[in-house]
Design a protein around this motif. Structure first.
Motif, PDB file in Angstrom:
ATOM      1  N   ARG A 112     -59.413 -77.226  46.058  1.00 34.98           N
ATOM      2  CA  ARG A 112     -59.835 -75.845  45.749  1.00 34.98           C
ATOM      3  C   ARG A 112     -59.569 -74.580  45.077  1.00 34.98           C
ATOM      4  NH1 ARG A 112     -62.064 -75.365  50.944  1.00 34.98           N
ATOM      5  NH2 ARG A 112     -61.351 -76.914  52.343  1.00 34.98           N
ATOM      6  N   GLY A 113     -58.472 -74.737  43.909  1.00 35.78           N
ATOM      7  CA  GLY A 113     -58.248 -74.047  42.899  1.00 35.78           C
ATOM      8  C   GLY A 113     -57.802 -72.891  43.355  1.00 35.78           C
ATOM      9  N   ILE A 114     -57.134 -72.556  44.202  1.00 35.16           N
ATOM     10  CA  ILE A 114     -56.595 -71.846  44.909  1.00 35.16           C
ATOM     11  C   ILE A 114     -55.188 -71.500  43.770  1.00 35.16           C
ATOM     12  CG2 ILE A 114     -55.001 -71.446  46.868  1.00 35.16           C
ATOM     13  CD1 ILE A 114     -56.973 -71.695  48.330  1.00 35.16           C
ATOM     14  N   ASP A 115     -54.916 -69.549  43.962  1.00 35.22           N
ATOM     15  CA  ASP A 115     -54.334 -68.637  43.132  1.00 35.22           C
ATOM     16  C   ASP A 115     -52.848 -68.770  43.491  1.00 35.22           C
ATOM     17  OD1 ASP A 115     -55.980 -69.052  41.080  1.00 35.22           O
ATOM     18  OD2 ASP A 115     -56.617 -67.761  42.091  1.00 35.22           O
ATOM     19  N   TRP A 116     -52.783 -68.580  44.891  1.00 37.81           N
ATOM     20  CA  TRP A 116     -52.028 -67.527  46.243  1.00 37.81           C
ATOM     21  C   TRP A 116     -51.813 -68.546  46.522  1.00 37.81           C
ATOM     22  CZ3 TRP A 116     -49.689 -63.006  43.389  1.00 37.81           C
ATOM     23  CH2 TRP A 116     -48.636 -62.365  44.395  1.00 37.81           C
ATOM     24  N   VAL A 117     -50.458 -68.647  47.456  1.00 40.44           N
ATOM     25  CA  VAL A 117     -50.475 -69.633  49.402  1.00 40.44           C
ATOM     26  C   VAL A 117     -49.403 -68.146  50.143  1.00 40.44           C
ATOM     27  CG1 VAL A 117     -49.277 -71.059  50.204  1.00 40.44           C
ATOM     28  CG2 VAL A 117     -50.354 -71.725  47.639  1.00 40.44           C
ATOM     29  N   HIS A 118     -49.906 -67.728  50.881  1.00 35.12           N
ATOM     30  CA  HIS A 118     -49.246 -66.234  51.943  1.00 35.12           C
ATOM     31  C   HIS A 118     -49.431 -67.198  53.282  1.00 35.12           C
ATOM     32  CE1 HIS A 118     -49.027 -62.513  52.721  1.00 35.12           C
ATOM     33  NE2 HIS A 118     -49.893 -62.601  54.377  1.00 35.12           N
ATOM     34  N   GLY A 119     -47.870 -66.740  53.665  1.00 34.22           N
ATOM     35  CA  GLY A 119     -47.940 -67.173  55.366  1.00 34.22           C
ATOM     36  C   GLY A 119     -47.686 -66.128  56.460  1.00 34.22           C
ATOM     37  N   HIS A 120     -48.216 -66.664  57.158  1.00 33.10           N
ATOM     38  CA  HIS A 120     -48.827 -64.971  58.303  1.00 33.10           C
ATOM     39  C   HIS A 120     -47.591 -65.622  59.299  1.00 33.10           C
ATOM     40  CE1 HIS A 120     -50.844 -61.686  58.922  1.00 33.10           C
ATOM     41  NE2 HIS A 120     -52.217 -62.590  56.993  1.00 33.10           N
ATOM     42  N   PHE A 121     -46.621 -64.501  59.620  1.00 33.92           N
ATOM     43  CA  PHE A 121     -45.307 -65.186  60.762  1.00 33.92           C
ATOM     44  C   PHE A 121     -44.350 -66.424  59.945  1.00 33.92           C
ATOM     45  CE2 PHE A 121     -48.811 -64.522  63.512  1.00 33.92           C
ATOM     46  CZ  PHE A 121     -48.122 -63.392  64.456  1.00 33.92           C
ATOM     47  N   ALA A 122     -42.867 -65.048  59.821  1.00 35.71           N
ATOM     48  CA  ALA A 122     -41.849 -65.384  59.301  1.00 35.71           C
ATOM     49  C   ALA A 122     -41.101 -66.183  59.818  1.00 35.71           C
ATOM     50  CB  ALA A 122     -40.916 -64.650  58.901  1.00 35.71           C
ATOM     51  N   TYR A 123     -41.931 -67.925  60.194  1.00 37.43           N
ATOM     52  CA  TYR A 123     -41.965 -68.917  61.248  1.00 37.43           C
ATOM     53  C   TYR A 123     -41.909 -70.078  60.237  1.00 37.43           C
ATOM     54  CZ  TYR A 123     -44.557 -69.075  64.624  1.00 37.43           C
ATOM     55  OH  TYR A 123     -45.587 -69.166  65.177  1.00 37.43           O
ATOM     56  N   SER A 141     -46.144 -65.643  49.002  1.00 36.79           N
ATOM     57  CA  SER A 141     -46.128 -64.882  49.879  1.00 36.79           C
ATOM     58  C   SER A 141     -45.976 -64.539  51.394  1.00 36.79           C
ATOM     59  CB  SER A 141     -46.492 -63.491  49.507  1.00 36.79           C
ATOM     60  OG  SER A 141     -48.517 -63.633  49.464  1.00 36.79           O
ATOM     61  N   PHE A 142     -45.220 -63.473  52.272  1.00 44.07           N
ATOM     62  CA  PHE A 142     -45.547 -64.241  53.611  1.00 44.07           C
ATOM     63  C   PHE A 142     -45.953 -62.786  54.233  1.00 44.07           C
ATOM     64  CE2 PHE A 142     -40.943 -63.543  53.169  1.00 44.07           C
ATOM     65  CZ  PHE A 142     -40.751 -62.777  53.850  1.00 44.07           C
ATOM     66  N   GLU A 143     -46.151 -62.950  55.754  1.00 50.90           N
ATOM     67  CA  GLU A 143     -45.680 -61.402  56.447  1.00 50.90           C
ATOM     68  C   GLU A 143     -45.289 -61.655  57.263  1.00 50.90           C
ATOM     69  OE1 GLU A 143     -49.780 -59.440  57.204  1.00 50.90           O
ATOM     70  OE2 GLU A 143     -50.074 -60.012  55.197  1.00 50.90           O
ATOM     71  N   ALA A 144     -44.437 -61.115  57.724  1.00 55.68           N
ATOM     72  CA  ALA A 144     -43.552 -60.428  59.241  1.00 55.68           C
ATOM     73  C   ALA A 144     -44.661 -59.545  60.265  1.00 55.68           C
ATOM     74  CB  ALA A 144     -42.343 -60.498  59.417  1.00 55.68           C
ATOM     75  N   HIS A 145     -44.385 -60.070  61.404  1.00 52.61           N
ATOM     76  CA  HIS A 145     -44.557 -59.355  62.726  1.00 52.61           C
ATOM     77  C   HIS A 145     -44.160 -58.069  63.372  1.00 52.61           C
ATOM     78  CE1 HIS A 145     -48.385 -59.974  60.178  1.00 52.61           C
ATOM     79  NE2 HIS A 145     -48.497 -61.292  60.474  1.00 52.61           N
ATOM     80  N   ALA A 146     -43.961 -59.437  64.576  1.00 49.71           N
ATOM     81  CA  ALA A 146     -42.383 -59.280  65.621  1.00 49.71           C
ATOM     82  C   ALA A 146     -41.937 -60.732  66.678  1.00 49.71           C
ATOM     83  CB  ALA A 146     -43.508 -58.420  66.478  1.00 49.71           C
ATOM     84  N   TRP A 147     -43.142 -61.915  66.646  1.00 51.44           N
ATOM     85  CA  TRP A 147     -41.722 -62.297  67.707  1.00 51.44           C
ATOM     86  C   TRP A 147     -40.989 -63.101  66.477  1.00 51.44           C
ATOM     87  CZ3 TRP A 147     -41.641 -67.933  66.955  1.00 51.44           C
ATOM     88  CH2 TRP A 147     -40.968 -68.210  67.790  1.00 51.44           C
ATOM     89  N   ASP A 148     -41.625 -62.816  64.951  1.00 55.21           N
ATOM     90  CA  ASP A 148     -41.136 -63.846  63.872  1.00 55.21           C
ATOM     91  C   ASP A 148     -39.406 -63.027  64.262  1.00 55.21           C
ATOM     92  OD1 ASP A 148     -42.535 -62.140  63.307  1.00 55.21           O
ATOM     93  OD2 ASP A 148     -42.725 -63.092  61.566  1.00 55.21           O
ATOM     94  N   LEU A 149     -39.463 -62.530  63.581  1.00 56.87           N
ATOM     95  CA  LEU A 149     -38.444 -60.951  63.201  1.00 56.87           C
ATOM     96  C   LEU A 149     -37.010 -61.469  64.931  1.00 56.87           C
ATOM     97  CD1 LEU A 149     -39.643 -58.011  61.575  1.00 56.87           C
ATOM     98  CD2 LEU A 149     -38.872 -59.961  60.466  1.00 56.87           C
ATOM     99  N   TRP A 150     -37.910 -61.392  66.237  1.00 53.24           N
ATOM    100  CA  TRP A 150     -37.027 -60.780  67.087  1.00 53.24           C
ATOM    101  C   TRP A 150     -36.850 -61.932  67.761  1.00 53.24           C
ATOM    102  CZ3 TRP A 150     -40.004 -57.304  65.453  1.00 53.24           C
ATOM    103  CH2 TRP A 150     -39.466 -55.378  65.197  1.00 53.24           C
ATOM    104  N   PHE A 167     -43.978 -61.265  46.935  1.00 53.65           N
ATOM    105  CA  PHE A 167     -43.117 -60.458  48.039  1.00 53.65           C
ATOM    106  C   PHE A 167     -43.179 -60.173  49.821  1.00 53.65           C
ATOM    107  CE2 PHE A 167     -47.837 -60.734  47.957  1.00 53.65           C
ATOM    108  CZ  PHE A 167     -48.793 -60.053  49.317  1.00 53.65           C
ATOM    109  N   ALA A 168     -43.052 -59.347  50.558  1.00 49.96           N
ATOM    110  CA  ALA A 168     -43.218 -60.373  51.726  1.00 49.96           C
ATOM    111  C   ALA A 168     -43.530 -58.216  52.557  1.00 49.96           C
ATOM    112  CB  ALA A 168     -42.035 -60.445  52.346  1.00 49.96           C
ATOM    113  N   ALA A 169     -44.423 -58.716  53.557  1.00 49.03           N
ATOM    114  CA  ALA A 169     -44.945 -57.651  54.175  1.00 49.03           C
ATOM    115  C   ALA A 169     -44.758 -57.916  55.482  1.00 49.03           C
ATOM    116  CB  ALA A 169     -46.186 -57.315  54.259  1.00 49.03           C
ATOM    117  N   VAL A 170     -44.312 -56.702  55.853  1.00 51.03           N
ATOM    118  CA  VAL A 170     -43.294 -56.683  57.729  1.00 51.03           C
ATOM    119  C   VAL A 170     -43.973 -55.262  58.424  1.00 51.03           C
ATOM    120  CG1 VAL A 170     -41.570 -56.356  59.037  1.00 51.03           C
ATOM    121  CG2 VAL A 170     -41.262 -57.118  57.064  1.00 51.03           C
TER     122      VAL A 170
END
Length: 196
Positions: A112-123, A141-150, A167-170
């Protein structure tokens, strides 16, 4: 830019915020492909819909092709599962099954020619996203939300995700500070860890 987004399940009624984010990225001109570790329940799929996003699902073990970098990448991926003492933790051992998914998806991402890989939830989704990015030598890059943190206790995985992410986003400042405290006690700032 072609973006791969790895999630646990798509679409999901309790995670319509992810759908809204993907729609926003599409409006900004990103080409988004969703990689989902599991299929939604039929009722959720009907209620939410995928809104025209291409969705790639996890495939069985037997269908993993040999990627050009797969064997070398396997060696690199195994360090995600090994603790500092060289022992594989029980929690990490149970996640080894995701290596084949990452290898298969890496092949698909290449096509598919993907340029960037991003994950949702830090697990698991972000762990699989990181494995794909490593195989393809792409930014992650990834994002953390709630369940994955606590509710998860895998500080080693959280630290590895932060170490390797561009980068990471919370979702909140409180969550950002909590993540920093769990992964790097005493740190006062982490420039690439942002609260949404």
């Amino acid at each position: 830019m072609k973006l791969a987004v790895v999630v646990a399940q798509f679409p999901r009624l309790s995670e319509t915020f992810i759908l809204r984010e993907l729609e926003g990225l599409r409006e900004l001109g990103f080409e988004v492909t969703v990689y989902s570790l599991s299929a939604p329940r039929p009722t959720e799929a009907e209620l939410v819909g995928n809104h025209g996003f291409e969705v790639v699902r996890r495939v069985p073990w037997a269908t993993v092709p040999a990627a050009p970098r797969s064997l070398a990448a396997l060696r690199d991926l195994l360090d995600l599962f090994v603790s500092g003492e060289g022992a594989v933790s029980a929690e990490r051992l149970s996640d080894l099954r995701h290596v084949t998914t990452a290898l298969r998806w890496a092949c698909d991402m290449t096509q598919r020619g993907i340029d960037w890989v991003h994950g949702h939830f830090a697990y698991v989704p972000s762990m699989v996203a990181l494995m794909c990015a490593r195989v393809l030598d792409l930014p992650f890059s990834f994002e953390a939300h709630a369940w994955d943190l606590w509710c998860t206790r895998d500080d080693a995985l959280l630290a590895k995700l932060l170490e390797e992410a561009r980068f990471a986003a919370v979702c909140t400042d409180y969550g950002r500070n909590y993540l920093m405290a769990r992964t790097n006690p005493g740190a006062t700032s982490y420039n690439d860890l942002h609260a949404l």
